[in-house]
Design a protein around this motif. Sequence first.
Motif, PDB file in Angstrom:
ATOM      1  N   GLU A   1       9.768  82.573  18.980  1.00 57.57           N
ATOM      2  CA  GLU A   1       9.193  83.876  18.437  1.00 57.57           C
ATOM      3  C   GLU A   1       8.475  83.518  17.157  1.00 57.57           C
ATOM      4  O   GLU A   1       8.991  84.489  16.161  1.00 57.57           O
ATOM      5  CB  GLU A   1      10.564  84.765  18.297  1.00 57.57           C
ATOM      6  CG  GLU A   1      11.838  84.378  17.530  1.00 57.57           C
ATOM      7  CD  GLU A   1      13.034  83.404  18.526  1.00 57.57           C
ATOM      8  OE1 GLU A   1      12.589  84.039  19.830  1.00 57.57           O
ATOM      9  OE2 GLU A   1      13.920  83.829  18.025  1.00 57.57           O
TER      10      GLU A   1
ATOM     11  N   HIS B   1       9.802  91.679  24.008  1.00 60.87           N
ATOM     12  CA  HIS B   1      11.326  90.706  23.919  1.00 60.87           C
ATOM     13  C   HIS B   1      10.973  90.109  22.528  1.00 60.87           C
ATOM     14  O   HIS B   1      11.868  89.692  21.266  1.00 60.87           O
ATOM     15  CB  HIS B   1      11.639  89.868  24.678  1.00 60.87           C
ATOM     16  CG  HIS B   1      12.833  88.634  24.337  1.00 60.87           C
ATOM     17  ND1 HIS B   1      14.559  89.062  24.861  1.00 60.87           N
ATOM     18  CD2 HIS B   1      13.337  87.632  24.126  1.00 60.87           C
ATOM     19  CE1 HIS B   1      15.277  88.464  24.486  1.00 60.87           C
ATOM     20  NE2 HIS B   1      14.513  87.285  23.209  1.00 60.87           N
ATOM     21  N   GLU B   2       9.776  89.186  22.739  1.00 57.32           N
ATOM     22  CA  GLU B   2       9.055  88.056  21.286  1.00 57.32           C
ATOM     23  C   GLU B   2       9.090  89.120  19.910  1.00 57.32           C
ATOM     24  O   GLU B   2       9.134  88.632  19.221  1.00 57.32           O
ATOM     25  CB  GLU B   2       8.294  87.386  22.006  1.00 57.32           C
ATOM     26  CG  GLU B   2       8.969  86.389  22.659  1.00 57.32           C
ATOM     27  CD  GLU B   2      10.530  85.559  22.838  1.00 57.32           C
ATOM     28  OE1 GLU B   2      10.596  85.238  22.175  1.00 57.32           O
ATOM     29  OE2 GLU B   2      10.838  85.120  23.195  1.00 57.32           O
TER      30      GLU B   2
ATOM     31  N   HIS C   1      11.834  90.281  17.705  1.00 56.89           N
ATOM     32  CA  HIS C   1      12.205  89.092  17.533  1.00 56.89           C
ATOM     33  C   HIS C   1      11.825  89.368  16.015  1.00 56.89           C
ATOM     34  O   HIS C   1      12.484  88.632  15.265  1.00 56.89           O
ATOM     35  CB  HIS C   1      11.505  87.984  17.755  1.00 56.89           C
ATOM     36  CG  HIS C   1      13.519  87.134  19.078  1.00 56.89           C
ATOM     37  ND1 HIS C   1      14.846  87.241  18.955  1.00 56.89           N
ATOM     38  CD2 HIS C   1      13.467  87.040  19.795  1.00 56.89           C
ATOM     39  CE1 HIS C   1      15.455  86.942  20.009  1.00 56.89           C
ATOM     40  NE2 HIS C   1      14.433  86.818  20.166  1.00 56.89           N
TER      41      HIS C   1
ATOM     42  N   GLU D   1      19.527  87.181  19.697  1.00 57.98           N
ATOM     43  CA  GLU D   1      19.219  87.777  21.165  1.00 57.98           C
ATOM     44  C   GLU D   1      19.965  89.010  21.814  1.00 57.98           C
ATOM     45  O   GLU D   1      19.254  89.274  23.190  1.00 57.98           O
ATOM     46  CB  GLU D   1      19.673  86.298  21.679  1.00 57.98           C
ATOM     47  CG  GLU D   1      19.018  85.049  21.541  1.00 57.98           C
ATOM     48  CD  GLU D   1      17.490  85.326  21.332  1.00 57.98           C
ATOM     49  OE1 GLU D   1      16.881  85.658  22.154  1.00 57.98           O
ATOM     50  OE2 GLU D   1      16.910  84.209  21.066  1.00 57.98           O
TER      51      GLU D   1
ATOM     52  N   ALA E   1      16.894  91.253  20.441  1.00 59.80           N
ATOM     53  CA  ALA E   1      15.920  90.942  21.538  1.00 59.80           C
ATOM     54  C   ALA E   1      15.784  91.573  22.646  1.00 59.80           C
ATOM     55  O   ALA E   1      15.664  92.322  23.486  1.00 59.80           O
ATOM     56  CB  ALA E   1      15.253  90.445  21.324  1.00 59.80           C
TER      57      ALA E   1
ATOM     58  N   TYR F   1      22.821  86.861  25.711  1.00 60.27           N
ATOM     59  CA  TYR F   1      21.564  88.338  25.838  1.00 60.27           C
ATOM     60  C   TYR F   1      22.149  89.181  26.272  1.00 60.27           C
ATOM     61  O   TYR F   1      21.971  90.418  25.353  1.00 60.27           O
ATOM     62  CB  TYR F   1      20.881  87.416  27.062  1.00 60.27           C
ATOM     63  CG  TYR F   1      19.244  86.400  26.397  1.00 60.27           C
ATOM     64  CD1 TYR F   1      18.620  86.520  25.686  1.00 60.27           C
ATOM     65  CD2 TYR F   1      20.108  84.764  25.966  1.00 60.27           C
ATOM     66  CE1 TYR F   1      17.924  85.338  24.964  1.00 60.27           C
ATOM     67  CE2 TYR F   1      19.975  83.715  25.322  1.00 60.27           C
ATOM     68  CZ  TYR F   1      18.678  83.810  25.017  1.00 60.27           C
ATOM     69  OH  TYR F   1      17.844  82.873  24.383  1.00 60.27           O
TER      70      TYR F   1
HETATM   71 ZN   LIG Z   1      15.142  85.827  22.176  1.00 59.82          ZN
END
Ligand SMILES: [Zn+2]
Length: 462
Positions: A295, A313-314, A317, A336, A339, A393
């Motif tokens: 990210e 996801h990125e 961030h 994480e 995200a 995650y």
């Molecule tokens: Zn990530």
Amino acid sequence: MRSRLARATLCIAALAVAVCVGTAAAATFTPGSPGLGDPMFPNAGNGGYDVQSYNLTLDYTPSTNQLSGKSVITATATQALSSFDLDLRGFAISRLLVNGRAAAFTRDGGQELTVTPKSGLQSGTRFVVTIDYAGTPAVVTDPDESIEGWIPTEDGAFVVNEPQGSPAWYPCNDNPRDKATFDFAITVPDGLTALANGVLVSNASSAGKTTWVWKESDPMATYLATATLGRFDLTISKVGNIPSYVAVDPQLAKGQVLDKLPEAVQFYSSIYGPYPFNAVGAIVDSAKFVGYSLETQTKPNFPAVPDEATLVHELSHSWFGDSVTLTEWPDIWLHEGFATWSEWIWSEHEGNKTAAQRFKQLYDSHPASDTVFWGPAPARFTDPALLFNGTVYDRGGMTLEALREKIGDPTFFRLIRDWATQNRYGNVATQQFIALAERESGRDLTAFFDAWLFEDAKPTTW
Ligand SMILES: [Zn+2]
């Protein structure tokens, strides 16, 4: 015991007087610490000063993998400094100035560069460090065996730094709590594109080389800087009012997924608060061997065309990781986990599986005996080889969905928006998130967070 102690106290008192009377001014300057004591990376970053800005002038020749750089660092002393450290791996330093005067320096063979200015730096004063350096940039291998830093590709370099790759290509105070603004001027052979954070200021060609100038005027942690370069098709457009830069390696079949970028930024802005930065985009390179995306601020780096979940996801961030950044690496679930949950809420928004369904699927398919899935708990370990462990995650994302169910949608969505807004451009710790969740819900959530963040076993009641 008593008399020996008394004598020792006297000696110390006498010594203190001597120091006080003898050399009042000189004695106040001390070396800045070589690290900031992070539980995972104790030598990352340095004590005694705070960086305001990095001005990086880089020239890279892909055919020989040679990088020459000039870094101008503006910082403020936070103690009276006789010397201070920067983080830099490798390179020959041809010139090092502090406030325009040549300064002595030593290297430790690792990442510590110790600088001793001609005279001490008073606490609270601003100073400027200028460093000319050249050599082969390093590829850093992390405790979990992933690679980062300046990673050569077929046509350039893929440049990502989480958590400790930055000193492989520029001297810095490499700790996420010392954010600064960045200016980049990157010179590459004509035909190549150099990408960095923030907005494109100019690109001009001269004598077979092109210099790309980028400006990141929002605060940025050192590990979020990038200088990925190579052959790219660069598309400049707008998302809302801000410029968007999408760079794709022409070897790749671009597909449709990047078309989702504006909608994802707008969706997350609607739930997390305004997008925090003044540029947005993506860098899609052909570097599959790197094995992960990152990210990097305003322009996530992808080593291949991402799928939709990776793209969003990125992008999420930007709020959780880039704007709201951990203070110490063991709190990585704050990046994480958020995200991961952001992937789920995007899926819910798109009319696909809901976040609750994603949670249930993971919960039901992993029995308590699956200790690899459930342990160690996301906020409980300090082994750097586990930094990107699956629990930060999956259990991190599940923590947020479980919290959503516990405190209800209105409180939960207010909480995550407030978390992003109140801590914009700042540094945070898990305990601050717990405190905010308790304040906004009006509930004691000790047992809840113990079960989800701190106990290794599969949570059963919360
Ligand atoms: Zn990530």
